[in-house]
Write a protein that holds these residues in place. Structure first.
Motif, PDB file in Angstrom:
ATOM      1  N   GLY A  27       0.780  -1.229   0.000  1.00 33.47           N
ATOM      2  CA  GLY A  27       0.000   0.000   0.000  1.00 33.47           C
ATOM      3  C   GLY A  27       0.808   1.273   0.000  1.00 33.47           C
ATOM      4  N   VAL A  28       2.138   1.180  -0.129  1.00 31.07           N
ATOM      5  CA  VAL A  28       2.949   2.386  -0.247  1.00 31.07           C
ATOM      6  C   VAL A  28       2.653   3.040  -1.591  1.00 31.07           C
ATOM      7  CG1 VAL A  28       5.301   3.319  -0.255  1.00 31.07           C
ATOM      8  CG2 VAL A  28       4.750   1.338   1.173  1.00 31.07           C
ATOM      9  N   SER A  29       2.492   4.348  -1.621  1.00 33.06           N
ATOM     10  CA  SER A  29       2.148   5.036  -2.861  1.00 33.06           C
ATOM     11  C   SER A  29       3.291   4.961  -3.872  1.00 33.06           C
ATOM     12  CB  SER A  29       1.805   6.498  -2.580  1.00 33.06           C
ATOM     13  OG  SER A  29       2.957   7.207  -2.181  1.00 33.06           O
ATOM     14  N   ARG A  30       2.957   5.036  -5.137  1.00 35.81           N
ATOM     15  CA  ARG A  30       3.970   4.972  -6.189  1.00 35.81           C
ATOM     16  C   ARG A  30       4.996   6.113  -6.079  1.00 35.81           C
ATOM     17  NH1 ARG A  30       4.033   2.044 -10.892  1.00 35.81           N
ATOM     18  NH2 ARG A  30       5.355   2.834 -12.581  1.00 35.81           N
ATOM     19  N   PRO A  31       4.568   7.380  -5.811  1.00 40.04           N
ATOM     20  CA  PRO A  31       5.583   8.431  -5.659  1.00 40.04           C
ATOM     21  C   PRO A  31       6.578   8.151  -4.531  1.00 40.04           C
ATOM     22  CG  PRO A  31       3.418   9.401  -5.981  1.00 40.04           C
ATOM     23  CD  PRO A  31       3.204   7.933  -5.795  1.00 40.04           C
ATOM     24  N   ALA A  32       6.088   7.590  -3.418  1.00 40.02           N
ATOM     25  CA  ALA A  32       7.000   7.291  -2.303  1.00 40.02           C
ATOM     26  C   ALA A  32       7.976   6.188  -2.689  1.00 40.02           C
ATOM     27  CB  ALA A  32       6.194   6.891  -1.072  1.00 40.02           C
ATOM     28  N   VAL A  33       7.477   5.143  -3.381  1.00 37.95           N
ATOM     29  CA  VAL A  33       8.366   4.065  -3.827  1.00 37.95           C
ATOM     30  C   VAL A  33       9.401   4.616  -4.788  1.00 37.95           C
ATOM     31  CG1 VAL A  33       8.498   1.846  -5.021  1.00 37.95           C
ATOM     32  CG2 VAL A  33       6.573   2.326  -3.493  1.00 37.95           C
ATOM     33  N   ARG A  34       8.967   5.517  -5.669  1.00 40.20           N
ATOM     34  CA  ARG A  34       9.890   6.119  -6.633  1.00 40.20           C
ATOM     35  C   ARG A  34      10.992   6.887  -5.893  1.00 40.20           C
ATOM     36  NH1 ARG A  34       6.015   7.980 -10.237  1.00 40.20           N
ATOM     37  NH2 ARG A  34       5.874   9.901  -9.051  1.00 40.20           N
ATOM     38  N   GLN A  35      10.627   7.627  -4.861  1.00 43.95           N
ATOM     39  CA  GLN A  35      11.633   8.373  -4.103  1.00 43.95           C
ATOM     40  C   GLN A  35      12.611   7.429  -3.413  1.00 43.95           C
ATOM     41  OE1 GLN A  35      10.006  11.076  -1.225  1.00 43.95           O
ATOM     42  NE2 GLN A  35      11.993  11.612  -0.368  1.00 43.95           N
ATOM     43  N   ILE A  36      12.103   6.347  -2.846  1.00 45.75           N
ATOM     44  CA  ILE A  36      12.968   5.368  -2.180  1.00 45.75           C
ATOM     45  C   ILE A  36      13.943   4.751  -3.184  1.00 45.75           C
ATOM     46  CG2 ILE A  36      13.006   3.155  -0.958  1.00 45.75           C
ATOM     47  CD1 ILE A  36      10.159   3.944   0.085  1.00 45.75           C
ATOM     48  N   ALA A  37      13.425   4.391  -4.358  1.00 46.66           N
ATOM     49  CA  ALA A  37      14.268   3.766  -5.388  1.00 46.66           C
ATOM     50  C   ALA A  37      15.329   4.731  -5.895  1.00 46.66           C
ATOM     51  CB  ALA A  37      13.387   3.280  -6.539  1.00 46.66           C
ATOM     52  N   ARG A  38      14.959   5.988  -6.053  1.00 42.65           N
ATOM     53  CA  ARG A  38      15.915   6.975  -6.561  1.00 42.65           C
ATOM     54  C   ARG A  38      17.065   7.192  -5.584  1.00 42.65           C
ATOM     55  NH1 ARG A  38      11.489  11.260  -8.901  1.00 42.65           N
ATOM     56  NH2 ARG A  38      11.329  10.400 -11.006  1.00 42.65           N
ATOM     57  N   THR A  39      16.753   7.333  -4.316  1.00 45.29           N
ATOM     58  CA  THR A  39      17.820   7.537  -3.341  1.00 45.29           C
ATOM     59  C   THR A  39      18.710   6.303  -3.247  1.00 45.29           C
ATOM     60  OG1 THR A  39      16.315   6.850  -1.557  1.00 45.29           O
ATOM     61  CG2 THR A  39      16.496   9.208  -2.000  1.00 45.29           C
ATOM     62  N   TRP A  40      18.111   5.126  -3.386  1.00 45.00           N
ATOM     63  CA  TRP A  40      18.901   3.887  -3.348  1.00 45.00           C
ATOM     64  C   TRP A  40      19.863   3.842  -4.534  1.00 45.00           C
ATOM     65  CZ3 TRP A  40      18.597  -0.604  -6.639  1.00 45.00           C
ATOM     66  CH2 TRP A  40      19.278  -1.728  -6.150  1.00 45.00           C
ATOM     67  N   ARG A  41      19.366   4.190  -5.726  1.00 40.66           N
ATOM     68  CA  ARG A  41      20.234   4.158  -6.901  1.00 40.66           C
ATOM     69  C   ARG A  41      21.274   5.265  -6.850  1.00 40.66           C
ATOM     70  NH1 ARG A  41      17.825   4.111 -12.940  1.00 40.66           N
ATOM     71  NH2 ARG A  41      17.453   6.316 -12.508  1.00 40.66           N
ATOM     72  N   ALA A  42      20.902   6.442  -6.276  1.00 40.69           N
ATOM     73  CA  ALA A  42      21.861   7.545  -6.173  1.00 40.69           C
ATOM     74  C   ALA A  42      23.055   7.169  -5.311  1.00 40.69           C
ATOM     75  CB  ALA A  42      21.174   8.782  -5.609  1.00 40.69           C
ATOM     76  N   GLU A  43      22.836   6.231  -4.389  1.00 39.81           N
ATOM     77  CA  GLU A  43      23.932   5.766  -3.540  1.00 39.81           C
ATOM     78  C   GLU A  43      24.661   4.579  -4.164  1.00 39.81           C
ATOM     79  OE1 GLU A  43      22.059   4.929   0.154  1.00 39.81           O
ATOM     80  OE2 GLU A  43      21.907   7.042   0.740  1.00 39.81           O
ATOM     81  N   GLY A  44      24.333   4.295  -5.418  1.00 37.43           N
ATOM     82  CA  GLY A  44      25.015   3.232  -6.136  1.00 37.43           C
ATOM     83  C   GLY A  44      24.395   1.868  -5.948  1.00 37.43           C
ATOM     84  N   GLY A  45      23.261   1.795  -5.258  1.00 38.57           N
ATOM     85  CA  GLY A  45      22.604   0.511  -5.046  1.00 38.57           C
ATOM     86  C   GLY A  45      23.434  -0.451  -4.217  1.00 38.57           C
ATOM     87  N   ALA A  46      24.362   0.110  -3.425  1.00 34.59           N
ATOM     88  CA  ALA A  46      25.265  -0.765  -2.672  1.00 34.59           C
ATOM     89  C   ALA A  46      24.653  -1.270  -1.376  1.00 34.59           C
ATOM     90  CB  ALA A  46      26.568  -0.015  -2.376  1.00 34.59           C
ATOM     91  N   SER A  47      23.742  -0.501  -0.788  1.00 34.02           N
ATOM     92  CA  SER A  47      23.187  -0.888   0.508  1.00 34.02           C
ATOM     93  C   SER A  47      22.081  -1.924   0.343  1.00 34.02           C
ATOM     94  CB  SER A  47      22.643   0.341   1.235  1.00 34.02           C
ATOM     95  OG  SER A  47      21.626   0.954   0.471  1.00 34.02           O
ATOM     96  N   GLU A  48      21.912  -2.749   1.366  1.00 29.12           N
ATOM     97  CA  GLU A  48      20.826  -3.723   1.359  1.00 29.12           C
ATOM     98  C   GLU A  48      19.505  -2.951   1.340  1.00 29.12           C
ATOM     99  OE1 GLU A  48      17.816  -6.342   2.274  1.00 29.12           O
ATOM    100  OE2 GLU A  48      18.376  -4.776   3.713  1.00 29.12           O
ATOM    101  N   PRO A  49      18.548  -3.320   0.466  1.00 28.65           N
ATOM    102  CA  PRO A  49      17.352  -2.500   0.261  1.00 28.65           C
ATOM    103  C   PRO A  49      16.570  -2.192   1.529  1.00 28.65           C
ATOM    104  CG  PRO A  49      17.530  -4.124  -1.483  1.00 28.65           C
ATOM    105  CD  PRO A  49      18.599  -4.442  -0.490  1.00 28.65           C
ATOM    106  N   ARG A  50      16.406  -3.177   2.417  1.00 32.60           N
ATOM    107  CA  ARG A  50      15.646  -2.915   3.638  1.00 32.60           C
ATOM    108  C   ARG A  50      16.405  -1.963   4.562  1.00 32.60           C
ATOM    109  NH1 ARG A  50      11.547  -7.419   5.383  1.00 32.60           N
ATOM    110  NH2 ARG A  50      11.078  -8.369   3.389  1.00 32.60           N
ATOM    111  N   GLN A  51      17.714  -2.116   4.614  1.00 32.88           N
ATOM    112  CA  GLN A  51      18.509  -1.199   5.427  1.00 32.88           C
ATOM    113  C   GLN A  51      18.445   0.217   4.856  1.00 32.88           C
ATOM    114  OE1 GLN A  51      22.449  -2.836   5.657  1.00 32.88           O
ATOM    115  NE2 GLN A  51      21.838  -4.531   6.983  1.00 32.88           N
ATOM    116  N   HIS A  52      18.439   0.305   3.530  1.00 30.33           N
ATOM    117  CA  HIS A  52      18.326   1.617   2.893  1.00 30.33           C
ATOM    118  C   HIS A  52      16.987   2.261   3.240  1.00 30.33           C
ATOM    119  CE1 HIS A  52      18.357   4.836  -0.045  1.00 30.33           C
ATOM    120  NE2 HIS A  52      17.184   4.404  -0.468  1.00 30.33           N
ATOM    121  N   LEU A  53      15.904   1.494   3.143  1.00 32.12           N
ATOM    122  CA  LEU A  53      14.586   2.029   3.487  1.00 32.12           C
ATOM    123  C   LEU A  53      14.552   2.460   4.944  1.00 32.12           C
ATOM    124  CD1 LEU A  53      11.651   2.649   2.927  1.00 32.12           C
ATOM    125  CD2 LEU A  53      11.119   0.214   3.230  1.00 32.12           C
ATOM    126  N   ALA A  54      15.124   1.668   5.828  1.00 33.91           N
ATOM    127  CA  ALA A  54      15.157   2.022   7.250  1.00 33.91           C
ATOM    128  C   ALA A  54      15.898   3.336   7.480  1.00 33.91           C
ATOM    129  CB  ALA A  54      15.797   0.901   8.061  1.00 33.91           C
TER     130      ALA A  54
END
Length: 371
Positions: A122-149
């Protein structure tokens, strides 16, 4: 160092975590012959976490031979500069992302491992997009759940570290009183000395409930009908580990009094929590961010978690929140106790449940295909 009371001299206050540390700070700044007027122990709200800090203050008399040196660091600390540069990089990446076409946006979401789980929860698409963008901006190196946390700041505290004065604010029906009662009962069950103060005019039913709850759980409770009574009662707060203050709903005549707001919003030693009901419309929640700023809130406390159909809304709210999370209200009181969550717990509360639900749905689909 001299301890003689000076006459008509300006003074300066030096602090330390202990008396020896404070004396060492005095000696370092003003030398061994500094004139000490007095020393005292003070308590103030912790800059980090939900507790309070004990300090020792020494008042030093200044004469013509002394000059206070209040100069701070000449430049920005290296660690802070690195963090600012990282944030600027993320902002630039997000800004560039807004100009991408639909195909590029879809590619971004497909590349983020948690996209499907977040959308299903139920997370909105804009929020997921923001989470994905910040994860990729960091090179996608962090574990996704840790990045979200990392995007969901919390107090970092526990029930054992909660202390000092806590003011709970909220709109009508926000669940703030439920949060106050549940928090007080939980702290008391852990051996803390707790006082609840209920501000403003109170309905007889509210008074009766507070009396019954205080007798049942063993904490003290009182009703203050004027805001200035908090200032007068402050001396008695030293007898308690935690003082929790319940307020009338924002927008009422009591809370609209400028004098009340000056007292409550201006107390530097007060933790201020805004109760945010998760079942409210996004426009109402957005108004809450303005109220958090108006009342100088340090924390937000999401409430009524039991009333939202999709737990992913919690992520949406926290991504937009102007303050870290202190407490999480899970339902009416008496009932589930509030939680002092960590960032990882907030992520798991959404994704683990959703994973189980998804498996159940997949199982039903498989049976349907067999039929």
């Amino acid at each position: 160092m001299l301890s003689k009371q000076p006459v008509d001299l300006p003074t300066v206050t030096i602090r330390g975590r202990t008396l020896n540390e404070a004396l060492a700070n005095v000696k370092k700044r003003y030398g061994p012959n500094a004139q000490i007027v007095e020393s005292r122990e003070v308590k103030e709200r912790s800059i980090e976490g939900l507790g309070e800090t004990r300090l020792v203050e020494i008042v030093v008399a200044l004469n013509s031979g002394f000059a206070a040196d209040d100069s701070g660091p000449a430049g920005m600390p290296e660690a802070l500069a690195v963090e600012v540069a990282r944030i600027e990089s993320l902002v630039q990446d997000i800004t560039r992302g807004r100009r991408r076409d639909v195909d590029a946006d879809a590619e971004l979401l497909d590349s983020f491992p948690l996209t499907r789980e977040l959308l299903l929860s139920g997370v909105s698409r804009p929020a997921v997009r923001q989470i994905a963008r910040t994860w990729r901006a960091e090179g996608g190196a962090s574990e996704p759940r840790q990045h979200l946390a990392s995007l969901l700041p919390t107090s970092g505290g526990t029930w054992e570290t909660i202390g000092g004065r806590h003011l709970v604010l909220g709109r009508p029906g926000s669940g703030k009183t439920t949060l106050v009662l549940g928090t007080a009962a939980t702290l008391r069950s852990r051996g803390q000395r707790v006082l609840i103060l209920a501000l403003g005019p109170r309905h007889k039913g509210d008074v009766r409930q507070l009396q019954e709850e205080s007798r049942l759980h063993g904490y003290d409770a009182a009703i203050l009908r004027r805001g200035d009574q908090i200032v007068r009662a402050a001396e008695h707060f030293k007898s308690y580990d935690a003082v929790i203050i319940d307020t009338p709903a924002l927008g009422t005549a009591f809370m609209s009094d400028p004098a009340v707001q000056v007292i409550l919003a201006g107390d530097e030693n007060m933790h201020r929590h805004l109760a945010v009901p998760l079942d409210s419309d996004q426009s109402v929640i957005g108004q809450g961010w303005l109220q958090a700023k108006e009342w100088n809130c340090d924390w937000i406390a999401p409430t009524r978690l039991d009333l939202i159909a999709h737990k992913g809304k919690l992520i949406d709210v926290l991504m937009a929140a102007p303050c870290p999370v202190s407490l999480l209200g899970r339902g009416p009181w008496p009932g589930p106790s509030p939680v002092v969550p960590s960032s990882a717990q907030l992520v798991e509360s959404v994704l683990v449940r959703q994973a189980k639900t998804t498996e159940r749905h997949l199982g039903l689909s498989a049976k349907a295909r067999e039929v």
